[in-house]
Design a protein around this motif. Structure first.
Motif, short mmCIF file in Angstrom:
data_model
loop_
_atom_site.label_atom_id
_atom_site.label_comp_id
_atom_site.label_asym_id
_atom_site.label_seq_id
_atom_site.Cartn_x
_atom_site.Cartn_y
_atom_site.Cartn_z
N TYR A 105 -15.83 27.87 -5.69
CA TYR A 105 -16.32 28.62 -6.86
C TYR A 105 -16.47 27.80 -8.14
O TYR A 105 -15.50 27.31 -8.70
CB TYR A 105 -15.44 29.83 -7.16
N GLY A 106 -17.70 27.67 -8.57
CA GLY A 106 -17.99 26.95 -9.80
C GLY A 106 -18.79 25.67 -9.60
O GLY A 106 -19.27 25.09 -10.58
N GLY A 107 -18.94 25.22 -8.36
CA GLY A 107 -19.76 24.04 -8.12
C GLY A 107 -21.20 24.32 -8.52
O GLY A 107 -21.80 25.31 -8.09
N LEU A 108 -21.76 23.46 -9.35
CA LEU A 108 -23.07 23.72 -9.94
C LEU A 108 -24.00 22.52 -9.80
O LEU A 108 -23.60 21.39 -10.12
CB LEU A 108 -22.91 24.05 -11.43
N ASN A 109 -25.21 22.76 -9.33
CA ASN A 109 -26.29 21.79 -9.47
C ASN A 109 -27.01 22.21 -10.75
O ASN A 109 -27.76 23.19 -10.74
CB ASN A 109 -27.21 21.81 -8.26
N PRO A 110 -26.79 21.51 -11.88
CA PRO A 110 -27.20 22.00 -13.20
C PRO A 110 -28.70 22.21 -13.31
O PRO A 110 -29.49 21.67 -12.53
CB PRO A 110 -26.74 20.88 -14.14
N PRO A 111 -29.11 23.01 -14.30
CA PRO A 111 -30.55 23.21 -14.53
C PRO A 111 -31.30 21.89 -14.62
O PRO A 111 -30.92 21.00 -15.39
CB PRO A 111 -30.57 23.97 -15.88
N TYR A 129 -25.67 31.24 -5.81
CA TYR A 129 -26.51 31.98 -6.76
C TYR A 129 -27.53 30.98 -7.27
O TYR A 129 -27.17 29.95 -7.86
CB TYR A 129 -25.66 32.53 -7.90
N VAL A 130 -28.81 31.23 -7.01
CA VAL A 130 -29.86 30.26 -7.37
C VAL A 130 -30.92 30.94 -8.22
O VAL A 130 -31.06 32.17 -8.22
CB VAL A 130 -30.52 29.66 -6.11
N GLY A 131 -31.70 30.12 -8.93
CA GLY A 131 -32.78 30.70 -9.73
C GLY A 131 -33.66 29.66 -10.36
O GLY A 131 -33.33 28.47 -10.40
N PHE A 132 -34.81 30.12 -10.86
CA PHE A 132 -35.71 29.27 -11.63
C PHE A 132 -36.33 30.09 -12.75
O PHE A 132 -36.33 31.32 -12.72
CB PHE A 132 -36.79 28.64 -10.75
N VAL A 133 -36.84 29.38 -13.77
CA VAL A 133 -37.43 30.01 -14.94
C VAL A 133 -38.90 29.61 -15.02
O VAL A 133 -39.23 28.43 -14.91
CB VAL A 133 -36.71 29.59 -16.24
N THR A 134 -39.77 30.60 -15.23
CA THR A 134 -41.20 30.31 -15.33
C THR A 134 -41.52 29.66 -16.67
O THR A 134 -40.70 29.63 -17.59
CB THR A 134 -42.04 31.58 -15.16
N HIS A 160 -34.71 24.84 -12.58
CA HIS A 160 -34.00 25.64 -11.59
C HIS A 160 -32.56 25.15 -11.44
O HIS A 160 -32.19 24.09 -11.98
CB HIS A 160 -34.72 25.61 -10.23
N PHE A 161 -31.75 25.90 -10.71
CA PHE A 161 -30.32 25.60 -10.56
C PHE A 161 -29.80 26.23 -9.29
O PHE A 161 -30.42 27.12 -8.70
CB PHE A 161 -29.53 26.13 -11.77
N GLN A 162 -28.60 25.77 -8.86
CA GLN A 162 -27.85 26.39 -7.77
C GLN A 162 -26.38 26.39 -8.17
O GLN A 162 -25.86 25.38 -8.66
CB GLN A 162 -28.02 25.62 -6.45
N PHE A 163 -25.70 27.54 -7.94
CA PHE A 163 -24.31 27.72 -8.38
C PHE A 163 -23.50 28.35 -7.25
O PHE A 163 -23.90 29.38 -6.70
CB PHE A 163 -24.29 28.61 -9.62
N ASN A 164 -22.38 27.74 -6.90
CA ASN A 164 -21.53 28.25 -5.82
C ASN A 164 -20.67 29.40 -6.34
O ASN A 164 -19.77 29.19 -7.17
CB ASN A 164 -20.64 27.13 -5.27
N ILE A 165 -20.92 30.61 -5.85
CA ILE A 165 -20.13 31.77 -6.27
C ILE A 165 -19.12 32.16 -5.19
O ILE A 165 -18.44 33.19 -5.32
CB ILE A 165 -21.03 32.98 -6.62
N GLY A 166 -19.03 31.37 -4.13
CA GLY A 166 -18.08 31.66 -3.06
C GLY A 166 -16.74 30.97 -3.29
O GLY A 166 -16.62 30.06 -4.10
N LYS A 167 -15.75 31.40 -2.55
CA LYS A 167 -14.40 30.85 -2.69
C LYS A 167 -14.21 29.56 -1.88
O LYS A 167 -13.18 28.90 -1.99
CB LYS A 167 -13.37 31.89 -2.27
N ILE A 184 -35.13 15.60 -13.46
CA ILE A 184 -34.79 15.60 -14.89
C ILE A 184 -33.73 16.66 -15.10
O ILE A 184 -34.02 17.86 -15.03
CB ILE A 184 -36.02 15.90 -15.78
N THR A 185 -32.48 16.24 -15.30
CA THR A 185 -31.40 17.18 -15.59
C THR A 185 -31.47 17.50 -17.08
O THR A 185 -31.38 16.61 -17.92
CB THR A 185 -30.03 16.58 -15.24
N ILE A 186 -31.67 18.77 -17.39
CA ILE A 186 -32.01 19.18 -18.76
C ILE A 186 -30.97 18.73 -19.78
O ILE A 186 -31.31 18.12 -20.81
CB ILE A 186 -32.21 20.71 -18.83
N ALA A 187 -29.70 19.02 -19.54
CA ALA A 187 -28.66 18.66 -20.51
C ALA A 187 -28.59 17.16 -20.72
O ALA A 187 -28.47 16.68 -21.85
CB ALA A 187 -27.30 19.20 -20.05
N ASN A 188 -28.69 16.41 -19.61
CA ASN A 188 -28.65 14.94 -19.72
C ASN A 188 -29.80 14.41 -20.55
O ASN A 188 -29.64 13.53 -21.40
CB ASN A 188 -28.70 14.31 -18.33
#
Length: 225
Positions: A105-111, A129-134, A160-167, A184-188
């Motif tokens: 829980y909490g492992g993230l492939n950042p936006p 939990y995954v998603g993308f923004v148009t 887009h991103f992927q986030f681990n919501i499992g235990k 291109i990692t946005i925050a970086n």
């Protein structure tokens, strides 16, 4: 005269569409194994080609994608790329892979974005939990919870991103429509650029106090590849 104008317009549109193509160009030979040595080589689409007569099975091979990776980092994920840098034979073939390991829980492939590729992702283990923004002006968020065996597509160039919501830990395999999709990692890119972006720019862009911006720029920015 109208016929001439129509033909000119048609040619212009054809050229424009070819220049705006988002996928890698089709190869004009069976393969083009990438090499760094420029001697007796032909430069094609960013890489030099090995003489086909000198190609070996190892030019088309990669081992180790089944091996778990360490996710003890700031974001709790690690990406194992398998692109032209790992398999020289992928050059000009317009496809690559990546394994993504997520901490419990909490492992993230950042936006992030892939400027040259659409991504299709399949979950091998865990729940993401995954998603993308148009693009502007809608900036609509598309999200989904994925379980083992589920597949999701991230269109080329979109954040887009992927986030681990499992235990438990999670693992996913991604296929990308480029032998060198780029990332291109946005925050970086925004807060960790070298040299740093003027804080005045970021302060106004994000409507943040300059001290907050400067604090973000001082943080250690990571690479989870």
């Amino acid at each position: 005269m109208k016929v001439v104008h129509f033909l000119v317009a048609s040619i212009f549109l054809a050229l424009a569409s070819s220049l705006a193509s988002a996928s890698d160009p089709s190869p004009l030979q069976d393969f083009c194994v990438a090499i760094n040595d420029t001697k007796n080589a032909v430069f094609v689409n960013g890489k030099f080609c090995k003489d086909p007569k000198l190609a070996t099975p190892n030019d088309f091979f990669f081992s180790g994608l089944s091996n778990p990776r360490n996710t003890e980092n700031q974001v709790g994920s690690t990406v194992t790329p398998v692109n032209v840098a790992q398999i020289p034979g992928l050059n000009t073939l317009g496809i690559s892979l990546a394994r993504i390991d997520f901490a419990p829980y909490g492992g993230l492939n950042p936006p992030h974005t892939h400027p040259r590729a659409t991504e299709i992702l399949v979950v091998q283990e865990g729940t993401l939990y995954v998603g993308f923004v148009t693009s502007n002006p809608e900036n609509k968020l598309f999200t989904k919870v994925l379980n083992k065996g589920d597949v999701f597509v991230f269109p080329v160039g979109l954040i887009h991103f992927q986030f681990n919501i499992g235990k438990t830990k999670a693992v996913a395999i991604a296929a990308l429509s480029s032998q060198n999709p780029g990332v291109i990692t946005i925050a970086n890119a925004v807060f960790g650029s070298n040299p740093a972006i003027n804080p005045d720019v970021l302060s106004k862009a994000f409507q943040l106090d300059q001290n907050v911006v400067k604090s973000l720029q001082k943080k250690f920015w990571w690479d989870n590849n």
